[in-house]
Write a protein that holds these residues in place. Structure first.
Motif, mmCIF file in Angstrom:
data_model
loop_
_atom_site.group_PDB
_atom_site.id
_atom_site.type_symbol
_atom_site.label_atom_id
_atom_site.label_comp_id
_atom_site.label_asym_id
_atom_site.label_seq_id
_atom_site.Cartn_x
_atom_site.Cartn_y
_atom_site.Cartn_z
ATOM 1 N N UNK A 48 0.805 -1.238 -0.062
ATOM 2 C CA UNK A 48 -0.045 -0.456 -0.017
ATOM 3 C C UNK A 48 0.618 1.428 -0.140
ATOM 4 N N UNK A 49 2.373 1.085 0.885
ATOM 5 C CA UNK A 49 2.777 2.542 0.867
ATOM 6 C C UNK A 49 3.815 2.487 -0.757
ATOM 7 N N UNK A 50 4.005 1.261 -1.126
ATOM 8 C CA UNK A 50 4.412 1.981 -2.361
ATOM 9 C C UNK A 50 4.280 2.244 -3.440
ATOM 10 N N UNK A 51 2.238 1.196 -3.401
ATOM 11 C CA UNK A 51 1.255 2.035 -4.311
ATOM 12 C C UNK A 51 1.399 3.346 -4.353
ATOM 13 N N UNK A 52 1.131 3.858 -3.138
ATOM 14 C CA UNK A 52 1.001 4.915 -2.846
ATOM 15 C C UNK A 52 2.301 5.963 -3.441
ATOM 16 N N UNK A 53 3.139 5.813 -3.220
ATOM 17 C CA UNK A 53 3.830 6.491 -3.718
ATOM 18 C C UNK A 53 4.050 6.898 -5.224
ATOM 19 N N UNK A 54 3.976 5.359 -6.044
ATOM 20 C CA UNK A 54 3.473 5.142 -7.540
ATOM 21 C C UNK A 54 2.331 5.842 -8.040
ATOM 22 N N UNK A 55 1.737 6.563 -7.581
ATOM 23 C CA UNK A 55 0.580 6.977 -8.056
ATOM 24 C C UNK A 55 0.067 8.388 -7.554
ATOM 25 N N UNK A 56 1.218 8.242 -6.594
ATOM 26 C CA UNK A 56 1.485 10.248 -6.429
ATOM 27 C C UNK A 56 2.652 10.460 -7.311
ATOM 28 N N UNK A 57 3.559 9.901 -8.077
ATOM 29 C CA UNK A 57 4.437 9.522 -8.860
ATOM 30 C C UNK A 57 3.612 10.306 -10.276
ATOM 31 N N UNK A 58 2.776 9.439 -10.476
ATOM 32 C CA UNK A 58 1.845 9.434 -11.705
ATOM 33 C C UNK A 58 1.291 10.858 -11.908
ATOM 34 N N UNK A 59 0.580 11.240 -11.086
ATOM 35 C CA UNK A 59 -0.120 12.626 -10.413
ATOM 36 C C UNK A 59 0.841 13.730 -10.876
ATOM 37 N N UNK A 60 2.219 13.190 -10.042
ATOM 38 C CA UNK A 60 3.199 14.460 -10.047
ATOM 39 C C UNK A 60 3.504 14.695 -11.317
ATOM 40 N N UNK A 65 3.897 18.272 -16.595
ATOM 41 C CA UNK A 65 2.859 17.461 -18.064
ATOM 42 C C UNK A 65 2.061 19.164 -18.526
ATOM 43 N N UNK A 66 1.442 19.243 -17.446
ATOM 44 C CA UNK A 66 0.421 20.751 -17.522
ATOM 45 C C UNK A 66 0.916 21.916 -17.203
ATOM 46 N N UNK A 67 2.426 22.030 -16.405
ATOM 47 C CA UNK A 67 2.652 23.321 -16.568
ATOM 48 C C UNK A 67 4.337 22.764 -15.380
ATOM 49 N N UNK A 68 3.909 24.182 -14.268
ATOM 50 C CA UNK A 68 4.791 23.979 -13.345
ATOM 51 C C UNK A 68 4.057 23.691 -12.433
ATOM 52 N N UNK A 69 5.210 22.609 -12.034
ATOM 53 C CA UNK A 69 4.615 22.367 -10.297
ATOM 54 C C UNK A 69 4.551 22.850 -8.711
ATOM 55 N N UNK A 70 3.784 23.312 -8.309
ATOM 56 C CA UNK A 70 3.614 23.845 -7.306
ATOM 57 C C UNK A 70 4.245 22.714 -6.857
#
Length: 102
Positions: A48-60, A65-70
């Protein structure tokens, strides 16, 4: 604007699937068989912890891709982790709280 909406929905669906994946199968990350033994809760929580970071990485990646990272503070990550745990509740309920007929 549709690209933004599609990215948000894709990340939410990915997070929902990733949060429930450890609880709906006996394979490590849904791919690696562990043999005849059942997965322990600690292994599921580690997944669950590893998949949390993977899903967050996809969001990042989508955000980049859409613009500057806040830049985010710790509050964002605490709320994200809690949301991920809430998304994992159906899988946890199915695995540990419902009686299954053998």
């Amino acid at each position: 604007m549709t690209s933004l909406n599609a990215s948000v929905w894709l990340v939410l669906v990915l997070a929902l699937v990733a949060a429930n994946l450890p609880f709906v199968n006996e394979r490590l990350f849904g791919v690696i068989p562990l043999g005849p033994a059942r997965k322990l809760l600690a292994v599921r929580l580690g997944e669950l912890v590893v998949l949390f970071f993977l899903a967050g990485g996809v969001g990042l990646l989508f955000e980049r891709r859409l613009g500057q990272i806040y830049p985010q503070g710790w509050e964002f990550y605490a709320v994200s982790a809690c949301l991920f745990l809430v998304l994992a509740f159906p899988g946890f309920t199915w695995r540990y709280l419902l009686k299954h007929r053998n």
